[in-house]
Enzyme design. Structure first.
Site, PDB file in Angstrom:
ATOM      1  N   CYS A   2      43.009  54.051  37.331  1.00  0.00           N
ATOM      2  CA  CYS A   2      43.050  55.493  37.312  1.00  0.00           C
ATOM      3  C   CYS A   2      44.487  55.959  37.166  1.00  0.00           C
ATOM      4  O   CYS A   2      45.393  55.202  36.857  1.00  0.00           O
ATOM      5  CB  CYS A   2      42.467  56.048  38.615  1.00  0.00           C
ATOM      6  SG  CYS A   2      40.945  55.235  39.152  1.00  0.00           S
ATOM      7  N   SER A  47      36.031  54.590  36.021  1.00  0.00           N
ATOM      8  CA  SER A  47      35.118  54.023  37.022  1.00  0.00           C
ATOM      9  C   SER A  47      34.923  52.526  36.806  1.00  0.00           C
ATOM     10  O   SER A  47      34.441  52.104  35.751  1.00  0.00           O
ATOM     11  CB  SER A  47      33.761  54.733  36.960  1.00  0.00           C
ATOM     12  OG  SER A  47      33.923  56.120  37.126  1.00  0.00           O
ATOM     13  N   ILE A  49      34.617  50.180  40.144  1.00  0.00           N
ATOM     14  CA  ILE A  49      33.899  49.742  41.345  1.00  0.00           C
ATOM     15  C   ILE A  49      33.271  50.968  42.003  1.00  0.00           C
ATOM     16  O   ILE A  49      33.922  52.011  42.132  1.00  0.00           O
ATOM     17  CB  ILE A  49      34.845  49.023  42.332  1.00  0.00           C
ATOM     18  CG1 ILE A  49      35.330  47.699  41.714  1.00  0.00           C
ATOM     19  CG2 ILE A  49      34.168  48.758  43.661  1.00  0.00           C
ATOM     20  CD1 ILE A  49      36.353  46.958  42.550  1.00  0.00           C
ATOM     21  N   GLY A  71      44.667  51.388  40.952  1.00  0.00           N
ATOM     22  CA  GLY A  71      44.707  49.936  41.035  1.00  0.00           C
ATOM     23  C   GLY A  71      43.400  49.345  41.517  1.00  0.00           C
ATOM     24  O   GLY A  71      42.347  49.979  41.452  1.00  0.00           O
ATOM     25  N   ASP A  95      36.757  50.251  46.881  1.00  0.00           N
ATOM     26  CA  ASP A  95      37.908  49.585  47.497  1.00  0.00           C
ATOM     27  C   ASP A  95      38.943  50.590  47.991  1.00  0.00           C
ATOM     28  O   ASP A  95      39.697  50.309  48.923  1.00  0.00           O
ATOM     29  CB  ASP A  95      38.551  48.591  46.528  1.00  0.00           C
ATOM     30  CG  ASP A  95      38.983  49.225  45.213  1.00  0.00           C
ATOM     31  OD1 ASP A  95      38.482  50.300  44.862  1.00  0.00           O
ATOM     32  OD2 ASP A  95      39.830  48.613  44.524  1.00  0.00           O
ATOM     33  N   SER A 352      44.561  39.293  31.558  1.00  0.00           N
ATOM     34  CA  SER A 352      45.686  38.951  30.699  1.00  0.00           C
ATOM     35  C   SER A 352      46.603  37.963  31.408  1.00  0.00           C
ATOM     36  O   SER A 352      46.509  37.772  32.623  1.00  0.00           O
ATOM     37  CB  SER A 352      46.444  40.228  30.310  1.00  0.00           C
ATOM     38  OG  SER A 352      47.391  39.969  29.297  1.00  0.00           O
TER      39      SER A 352
END
Length: 607
Positions: A2, A47, A49, A71, A95, A352
């Protein structure tokens, strides 16, 4: 994944909405706001989780604390279990709520309990206090500025431009340092009085007063009594654990894949359904797509690739510098933008390989202290004299060795890029402002590891400078420009703790870089990928700058009014002409100046 904005000061709903809209690309799924008499918070959500819950700004049970967070916290389930046992009540499965209750329970001590990537701010209404933190490695950005009566903070600098108290001025000290590093080093930014919170730091802001504190530091304490096989076993186990943590998601996760060992190890370990690759149509040196397709067939997994044309590259370069917030003269950022773009057409989350080189010792320059080590035993004053004499002669590869070895490591190595020396940048700029020397900027990190070997010193400097200012800046900004969450499983606290214990000879030696990690990778893939020499992401800028079309484009910029404002333009054109004539490879220096000029037009020239 976000983005958030915020300010302490007089509330203004229109300003808050404008600031939040400026970062809509970071979170196209939702926009939410919070305001009271003292603080305003805006949030854009992608969006990942708890798709239905987890909306931000998020309040605790009694509304006394408000969170904005960018994060992922990968160990949030374990932390939530502990917090529930302590009596906290959760209303979502996200989270982010762990951060709110965790801060209530532990205060700043929460940070060292976290595993993940994060930048977040919590407003404590009762104490009238803002608490902000950035993750261990600096994966997620956090900017702040005190302007007039307001304190601004957020995920991207461009949001600040919409606040009436923001005064937009170029920080010419940052320009001077940038010319040496190819990125903006340290906490200063290209905007005067705007700062980056450094990695592994938190701040407390209350009534106009701000304090920052470092809460974590990567350590290298090698253990010499274990075999290579034992280290390889540990790498395999720890990396698999990190991969599982980084795959936590309520949406599909994919993986980037180049020809190198880092992304190949991620792709082979993650068991994703899709991999993504880009290359350039300038010969095999600049196109890794065949390597990626071949490995994808072996895994097996679907590979989606794109060949970037010169028109793609140059046509999107200005937009890319806008998204970067600060100029970054790493051409691979453009390739990263395009691989993020094709991935975002298929999913929201991608893995990555960033961080493996810094943690496990992957850059070819790390082998320099091991080559001709006998020369270092010559007294430094004699080496300095030899280096000065060599430097007065026409440039030659052998002479360059003498010039570099005529300086101690702390002067000659400032990271993976060293574009313009102090002397060169002073000669290029019309108004040198006396920014710190490159050596002065890296000195604090050398001081922290002054008892370590040269390879470890170089890694530590890169972990704290190059990786933050270049590698992770482009990873965040290029992925978020495409509304894509990029996760980096090598940049995990547990992996860092393990790598810091591995003896230097198993990190870098005469055989290869990332030696122990490559041995672990060999258990998952053939030598063709596990043993491939480090190339970086090859981009054909040095070729294009000799072509008439792009030579003229850069020359026009070098002779334009923006260049005239800061540089001796004749010196710029000389750099470009020498490169085109093949007298010397000035491509990286040319690109550093050109990138700044393109960025400057995006942010400072009215259209």
């Amino acid at each position: 994944m976000c983005g958030f904005v915020g300010f302490a000061g007089d509330p203004n709903e229109g300003v808050l909405h404008a600031m939040t809209t400026a970062i809509a690309h970071r979170g196209p799924d939702d926009a939410q706001y919070y305001q009271d008499a003292r603080v305003s918070l805006g949030f854009r959500r992608l969006s990942i989780i708890d798709l239905e819950g987890g909306r931000q700004p998020m309040l605790n049970e009694d509304g006394t604390k408000v969170l904005v967070f960018n994060g992922e916290i990968y160990n949030y389930r374990d932390l939530k279990r502990d917090l529930l046992a302590a009596g906290h009540v959760f209303t979502t499965a996200a989270d982010s709520e762990v951060l709110l209750h965790g801060y209530e329970e532990y205060g700043p001590a929460l940070l060292n309990k976290l595993r993940g990537m994060f930048a977040f701010v919590i407003w404590d209404k009762e104490k009238g206090e803002l608490f902000g933190a950035r993750d261990f490695f600096g994966i997620k950005p956090l900017y702040y500025a005190r302007m007039g009566e307001s304190f601004l903070f957020g995920s991207e600098l461009k949001s600040f431009l919409h606040h009436p108290d923001f005064k937009k001025e170029l920080n010419e000290r940052a320009l001077e340092s940038y010319l040496s590093f190819q990125y903006s080093p340290g906490p200063e930014t290209f905007f005067k009085d705007v700062y980056k919170l450094p990695p592994a730091h938190y701040f407390m802001y209350r009534q106009g007063s701000m304090e920052t504190t470092r809460y974590w530091l990567p350590e290298f304490r090698p253990e010499e009594d274990r075999s290579l096989e034992q280290w390889v076993d540990d790498i395999e186990k720890t990396f698999d654990d990190s991969i599982e943590a980084h795959k936590i998601s309520d949406v599909e996760v994919g993986s980037f894949l180049s020809s190198g060992v880092d992304s190949s190890y991620v792709a082979c370990s993650a068991k994703v359904d899709k991999t993504f690759t880009v290359g350039f149509d300038n010969g095999e040196r600049y196109n890794e797509t065949s390597y990626a397709r071949e490995l994808s067939e072996l895994i097996p997994v679907k590979n989606i690739s794109k060949v970037i044309t010169p028109e793609d590259f140059w046509g999107n370069f200005a937009k890319i510098q806008y998204h970067m917030d600060e100029p970054l003269a790493d051409p691979s950022a453009v390739a990263l933008y395009f691989v993020c773009n094709i991935a975002a057409q298929h999913l929201k989350v991608v893995l990555s390989g960033e961080g493996a080189d810094e943690i496990f010792g992957g850059y070819n320059i790390y082998k320099e202290p091991l080559s001709m080590a006998w020369y270092e035993r010559i007294p430094l004053p004699i080496r300095r004299l030899i280096g000065k004499l060599a430097g007065a002669l026409p440039a030659h590869r052998g002479l360059n060795f003498l010039v570099r070895r005529g300086k101690p490591l702390e002067e000659r190595f400032i990271g993976n890029a060293y574009m313009f020396t102090e002397k060169e940048r002073r000669a290029l700029l019309k108004r040198p402002v006396g920014a710190p020397s490159p050596a002065a900027l890296v000195k604090p990190y050398y001081d922290m590891v002054k008892d370590r070997d040269p390879v470890t010193k170089m890694q530590f400097v890169d972990l704290n400078m190059w990786m933050v200012g270049d590698i992770l800046l482009k990873a965040d900004k290029m992925s978020m420009a495409n509304s894509l969450e990029l996760r980096v499983p090598f940049l995990d606290k547990e992996i860092m703790a393990l790598a810091g214990r591995i003896p230097t000879r198993y990190r870098v030696n005469s055989e290869n870089t990332k030696y122990a990690m490559r041995q672990a990778a060999l258990r998952r893939m053939p030598e063709k990928w596990a043993g491939k020499k480090k190339l970086g992401f090859p981009v054909p800028t040095r070729v294009w700058l000799k072509e008439e079309k792009y030579y003229q484009r850069v020359k026009a910029a070098f002779e334009g009014p923006e260049a005239e404002k800061f540089f001796h333009t004749g010196a710029l054109v000389k750099l470009l002409d020498e490169h085109r004539a093949g007298k010397r490879d000035n491509s990286r220096k040319v690109w550093t100046v050109y990138t700044f000029l393109v960025w400057y037009k995006e942010f400072f020239v009215e259209r």
